[in-house]
Design a protein around this motif. Structure first.
Motif, PDB file in Angstrom:
ATOM      1  N   MET A 142     -14.178 -36.729 -12.545  1.00 33.55           N
ATOM      2  CA  MET A 142     -13.967 -35.645 -11.619  1.00 33.55           C
ATOM      3  C   MET A 142     -13.883 -34.310 -12.275  1.00 33.55           C
ATOM      4  O   MET A 142     -13.985 -33.436 -11.794  1.00 33.55           O
ATOM      5  CB  MET A 142     -12.901 -36.084 -10.767  1.00 33.55           C
ATOM      6  N   ILE A 143     -12.924 -34.406 -13.538  1.00 29.95           N
ATOM      7  CA  ILE A 143     -12.921 -33.084 -14.198  1.00 29.95           C
ATOM      8  C   ILE A 143     -14.226 -32.642 -14.499  1.00 29.95           C
ATOM      9  O   ILE A 143     -14.502 -31.434 -14.458  1.00 29.95           O
ATOM     10  CB  ILE A 143     -11.999 -33.416 -15.286  1.00 29.95           C
ATOM     11  N   CYS A 144     -14.939 -33.619 -15.098  1.00 31.00           N
ATOM     12  CA  CYS A 144     -16.438 -33.052 -15.457  1.00 31.00           C
ATOM     13  C   CYS A 144     -17.193 -32.469 -14.515  1.00 31.00           C
ATOM     14  O   CYS A 144     -17.815 -31.482 -14.611  1.00 31.00           O
ATOM     15  CB  CYS A 144     -17.042 -34.097 -16.137  1.00 31.00           C
ATOM     16  N   VAL A 145     -17.008 -33.211 -13.363  1.00 38.59           N
ATOM     17  CA  VAL A 145     -17.748 -32.929 -11.897  1.00 38.59           C
ATOM     18  C   VAL A 145     -17.469 -31.294 -11.603  1.00 38.59           C
ATOM     19  O   VAL A 145     -18.321 -30.336 -11.315  1.00 38.59           O
ATOM     20  CB  VAL A 145     -18.085 -33.774 -11.076  1.00 38.59           C
ATOM     21  N   GLU A 146     -16.123 -31.259 -11.570  1.00 37.22           N
ATOM     22  CA  GLU A 146     -15.444 -30.138 -10.934  1.00 37.22           C
ATOM     23  C   GLU A 146     -15.736 -28.883 -11.930  1.00 37.22           C
ATOM     24  O   GLU A 146     -15.922 -27.664 -11.487  1.00 37.22           O
ATOM     25  CB  GLU A 146     -14.165 -30.089 -10.738  1.00 37.22           C
ATOM     26  N   THR A 147     -15.799 -29.045 -13.135  1.00 38.07           N
ATOM     27  CA  THR A 147     -15.965 -28.031 -14.095  1.00 38.07           C
ATOM     28  C   THR A 147     -17.288 -27.534 -14.070  1.00 38.07           C
ATOM     29  O   THR A 147     -17.714 -26.557 -14.031  1.00 38.07           O
ATOM     30  CB  THR A 147     -15.847 -28.605 -15.461  1.00 38.07           C
ATOM     31  N   ILE A 148     -18.214 -28.616 -13.943  1.00 36.22           N
ATOM     32  CA  ILE A 148     -19.858 -28.167 -13.769  1.00 36.22           C
ATOM     33  C   ILE A 148     -20.028 -27.482 -12.539  1.00 36.22           C
ATOM     34  O   ILE A 148     -20.737 -26.482 -12.517  1.00 36.22           O
ATOM     35  CB  ILE A 148     -20.738 -29.125 -13.872  1.00 36.22           C
ATOM     36  N   SER A 149     -19.202 -28.073 -11.420  1.00 35.78           N
ATOM     37  CA  SER A 149     -19.547 -27.276 -10.130  1.00 35.78           C
ATOM     38  C   SER A 149     -18.868 -25.820 -10.015  1.00 35.78           C
ATOM     39  O   SER A 149     -19.465 -24.881  -9.555  1.00 35.78           O
ATOM     40  CB  SER A 149     -18.590 -27.962  -9.151  1.00 35.78           C
ATOM     41  N   ASN A 150     -17.741 -25.657 -10.867  1.00 33.22           N
ATOM     42  CA  ASN A 150     -17.357 -24.207 -10.942  1.00 33.22           C
ATOM     43  C   ASN A 150     -18.238 -23.327 -11.834  1.00 33.22           C
ATOM     44  O   ASN A 150     -18.458 -22.028 -11.406  1.00 33.22           O
ATOM     45  CB  ASN A 150     -15.938 -24.240 -11.602  1.00 33.22           C
ATOM     46  N   LEU A 151     -18.760 -23.869 -12.937  1.00 38.89           N
ATOM     47  CA  LEU A 151     -19.662 -23.036 -13.656  1.00 38.89           C
ATOM     48  C   LEU A 151     -20.953 -22.527 -13.096  1.00 38.89           C
ATOM     49  O   LEU A 151     -21.542 -21.583 -13.546  1.00 38.89           O
ATOM     50  CB  LEU A 151     -19.969 -23.881 -15.098  1.00 38.89           C
ATOM     51  N   PRO A 154     -22.205 -18.952  -9.649  1.00 41.89           N
ATOM     52  CA  PRO A 154     -22.895 -17.807  -9.679  1.00 41.89           C
ATOM     53  C   PRO A 154     -24.255 -17.958  -9.362  1.00 41.89           C
ATOM     54  O   PRO A 154     -25.100 -17.462  -8.615  1.00 41.89           O
ATOM     55  CB  PRO A 154     -22.440 -17.099 -10.874  1.00 41.89           C
ATOM     56  N   ILE A 155     -24.736 -19.100  -9.931  1.00 43.93           N
ATOM     57  CA  ILE A 155     -26.251 -19.353  -9.726  1.00 43.93           C
ATOM     58  C   ILE A 155     -26.638 -20.064  -8.495  1.00 43.93           C
ATOM     59  O   ILE A 155     -27.565 -19.570  -7.913  1.00 43.93           O
ATOM     60  CB  ILE A 155     -26.655 -20.616 -10.908  1.00 43.93           C
ATOM     61  N   THR A 156     -25.839 -20.738  -7.731  1.00 46.99           N
ATOM     62  CA  THR A 156     -25.841 -21.320  -6.646  1.00 46.99           C
ATOM     63  C   THR A 156     -25.948 -20.128  -5.504  1.00 46.99           C
ATOM     64  O   THR A 156     -26.788 -20.069  -4.613  1.00 46.99           O
ATOM     65  CB  THR A 156     -25.046 -22.611  -6.202  1.00 46.99           C
ATOM     66  N   LEU A 157     -24.904 -19.297  -5.549  1.00 37.84           N
ATOM     67  CA  LEU A 157     -24.712 -18.212  -4.840  1.00 37.84           C
ATOM     68  C   LEU A 157     -25.994 -17.349  -4.909  1.00 37.84           C
ATOM     69  O   LEU A 157     -26.664 -16.987  -3.811  1.00 37.84           O
ATOM     70  CB  LEU A 157     -23.572 -17.319  -5.148  1.00 37.84           C
ATOM     71  N   SER A 158     -26.403 -16.897  -5.947  1.00 41.23           N
ATOM     72  CA  SER A 158     -27.662 -16.129  -6.262  1.00 41.23           C
ATOM     73  C   SER A 158     -28.773 -16.773  -5.731  1.00 41.23           C
ATOM     74  O   SER A 158     -29.891 -15.985  -5.195  1.00 41.23           O
ATOM     75  CB  SER A 158     -27.668 -15.409  -7.506  1.00 41.23           C
ATOM     76  N   VAL A 159     -28.947 -17.843  -6.174  1.00 46.04           N
ATOM     77  CA  VAL A 159     -30.530 -18.422  -5.956  1.00 46.04           C
ATOM     78  C   VAL A 159     -30.568 -18.777  -4.338  1.00 46.04           C
ATOM     79  O   VAL A 159     -31.576 -18.842  -3.620  1.00 46.04           O
ATOM     80  CB  VAL A 159     -30.435 -19.989  -6.436  1.00 46.04           C
ATOM     81  N   ARG A 160     -29.342 -19.169  -3.717  1.00 51.15           N
ATOM     82  CA  ARG A 160     -29.351 -19.398  -2.340  1.00 51.15           C
ATOM     83  C   ARG A 160     -29.893 -18.169  -1.680  1.00 51.15           C
ATOM     84  O   ARG A 160     -30.660 -18.390  -0.657  1.00 51.15           O
ATOM     85  CB  ARG A 160     -27.957 -19.782  -1.758  1.00 51.15           C
ATOM     86  N   LEU A 161     -29.165 -17.086  -1.886  1.00 47.59           N
ATOM     87  CA  LEU A 161     -29.548 -15.916  -1.130  1.00 47.59           C
ATOM     88  C   LEU A 161     -31.159 -15.362  -1.363  1.00 47.59           C
ATOM     89  O   LEU A 161     -31.753 -15.130  -0.469  1.00 47.59           O
ATOM     90  CB  LEU A 161     -28.513 -14.798  -1.742  1.00 47.59           C
ATOM     91  N   SER A 162     -31.476 -15.373  -2.766  1.00 51.18           N
ATOM     92  CA  SER A 162     -32.947 -15.033  -2.873  1.00 51.18           C
ATOM     93  C   SER A 162     -33.807 -16.005  -2.434  1.00 51.18           C
ATOM     94  O   SER A 162     -34.935 -15.873  -1.876  1.00 51.18           O
ATOM     95  CB  SER A 162     -33.088 -14.997  -4.358  1.00 51.18           C
ATOM     96  N   ALA A 163     -33.561 -17.402  -2.529  1.00 50.07           N
ATOM     97  CA  ALA A 163     -34.681 -18.240  -2.183  1.00 50.07           C
ATOM     98  C   ALA A 163     -34.797 -18.198  -0.320  1.00 50.07           C
ATOM     99  O   ALA A 163     -36.007 -18.454   0.050  1.00 50.07           O
ATOM    100  CB  ALA A 163     -34.068 -19.744  -2.469  1.00 50.07           C
ATOM    101  N   ASN A 164     -33.643 -18.148   0.220  1.00 47.57           N
ATOM    102  CA  ASN A 164     -33.931 -17.817   1.783  1.00 47.57           C
ATOM    103  C   ASN A 164     -34.548 -16.857   2.002  1.00 47.57           C
ATOM    104  O   ASN A 164     -35.278 -16.609   3.120  1.00 47.57           O
ATOM    105  CB  ASN A 164     -32.459 -17.863   2.384  1.00 47.57           C
ATOM    106  N   MET A 165     -34.532 -15.562   1.142  1.00 53.20           N
ATOM    107  CA  MET A 165     -35.016 -14.423   1.666  1.00 53.20           C
ATOM    108  C   MET A 165     -36.496 -14.593   1.236  1.00 53.20           C
ATOM    109  O   MET A 165     -37.366 -14.200   2.099  1.00 53.20           O
ATOM    110  CB  MET A 165     -34.496 -13.200   0.717  1.00 53.20           C
ATOM    111  N   ILE A 166     -37.074 -15.184   0.081  1.00 56.56           N
ATOM    112  CA  ILE A 166     -38.359 -15.199  -0.204  1.00 56.56           C
ATOM    113  C   ILE A 166     -39.014 -16.409   0.634  1.00 56.56           C
ATOM    114  O   ILE A 166     -40.107 -15.943   0.902  1.00 56.56           O
ATOM    115  CB  ILE A 166     -38.229 -15.680  -1.591  1.00 56.56           C
ATOM    116  N   ALA A 167     -38.313 -17.319   1.237  1.00 57.06           N
ATOM    117  CA  ALA A 167     -39.077 -18.594   1.920  1.00 57.06           C
ATOM    118  C   ALA A 167     -39.712 -18.057   3.080  1.00 57.06           C
ATOM    119  O   ALA A 167     -40.839 -17.987   3.384  1.00 57.06           O
ATOM    120  CB  ALA A 167     -38.251 -19.522   2.228  1.00 57.06           C
ATOM    121  N   GLY A 168     -38.892 -17.080   4.094  1.00 62.12           N
ATOM    122  CA  GLY A 168     -39.279 -16.444   5.216  1.00 62.12           C
ATOM    123  C   GLY A 168     -40.301 -15.455   5.044  1.00 62.12           C
ATOM    124  O   GLY A 168     -41.389 -15.553   5.854  1.00 62.12           O
ATOM    125  N   HIS A 169     -40.250 -14.631   4.014  1.00 59.88           N
ATOM    126  CA  HIS A 169     -41.344 -13.694   3.885  1.00 59.88           C
ATOM    127  C   HIS A 169     -42.561 -14.459   3.361  1.00 59.88           C
ATOM    128  O   HIS A 169     -43.618 -13.555   3.574  1.00 59.88           O
ATOM    129  CB  HIS A 169     -40.822 -12.589   2.759  1.00 59.88           C
TER     130      HIS A 169
END
Length: 223
Positions: A142-151, A154-169
């Protein structure tokens, strides 16, 4: 075909290559003036909306944060929401669909929360690596999983926003390319196009709200 399709997300693409990035400045022009002799309905709506969002951000953050902390998150929400909405206008580049902008907002906020948590509340951050009730034999995993999840946050935040904008357009671009000289076909495509624009307007607001809420939740973990 594919080059033309994806060129709408390239800020250097025509018809306005030099000023496409200036679309990020358009939201500033839409902010209602604060110095009115008599407030109008638009300024009152704007004030009530910001007040409601500010109260919700304060509720999510809790009393441990300084009083001005929710204002930073509100500024991020307002900036993203207006840029998402501006992207629905013709010949306006959707700046939030570009990973350069979205990760430039997500990475500094995430890094600030992470450094603050590990420097000021080290034991609290260590406790987050092993969720409550985790069996002993799964603790190291679980320490390994949580560490990867924290790292990757920023990628999931940015990709989620950009991907949702790109898909609809992309879908709107594909539908608009089907318009022809045939009036019947155009009338058939008009209804789904209008529904899609309405859906994209809702997505523009929801994605900005989700971005703010996730940043708020990440900040609470560091306190």
């Amino acid at each position: 075909m594919m080059t033309n399709l994806f060129s709408i997300f390239d800020p250097t693409a025509p018809p306005f290559p030099p000023i496409n990035w200036l679309s990020m400045m358009i939201p500033i022009l839409l902010l209602p003036p604060t110095l009115w002799l008599k407030k109008n309905k638009i300024s009152l709506l704007h004030s009530n909306l910001l007040l409601t969002l500010h109260q919700e951000a304060k509720l999510l953050m809790g009393p441990s944060f300084s009083p001005g902390s929710p204002l930073l998150l509100l500024a991020v929400l307002w900036f993203i929401m207006l840029n998402n909405s501006m992207g629905l206008l013709p010949h306006v580049f959707t700046a939030t669909s570009h990973l350069l902008l979205s990760i430039s907002m997500a990475l500094p906020c995430w890094l600030t929360f992470l450094l603050f948590g590990w420097i000021k509340n080290t034991n609290h951050m260590f406790s987050h690596l092993v969720p409550l009730g985790t069996p002993t034999y799964l603790a190291s995993f679980m320490i390994c999983v949580e560490t990867i999840s924290n790292l990757i946050r920023p990628i999931t935040l940015s990709v989620r926003l950009s991907a949702n904008m790109i898909a609809g357009h992309l879908i709107m671009t594909l539908l608009s390319s089907c318009f022809s000289l045939n009036t019947t076909i155009n009338m058939m495509l008009l209804t789904p196009e209008m529904l899609l624009i309405t859906l994209e307007s809702a997505v523009a607001i929801i994605q900005a709200y989700v971005f703010m809420v996730l940043l708020t939740l990440y900040s609470t973990e560091s306190h």
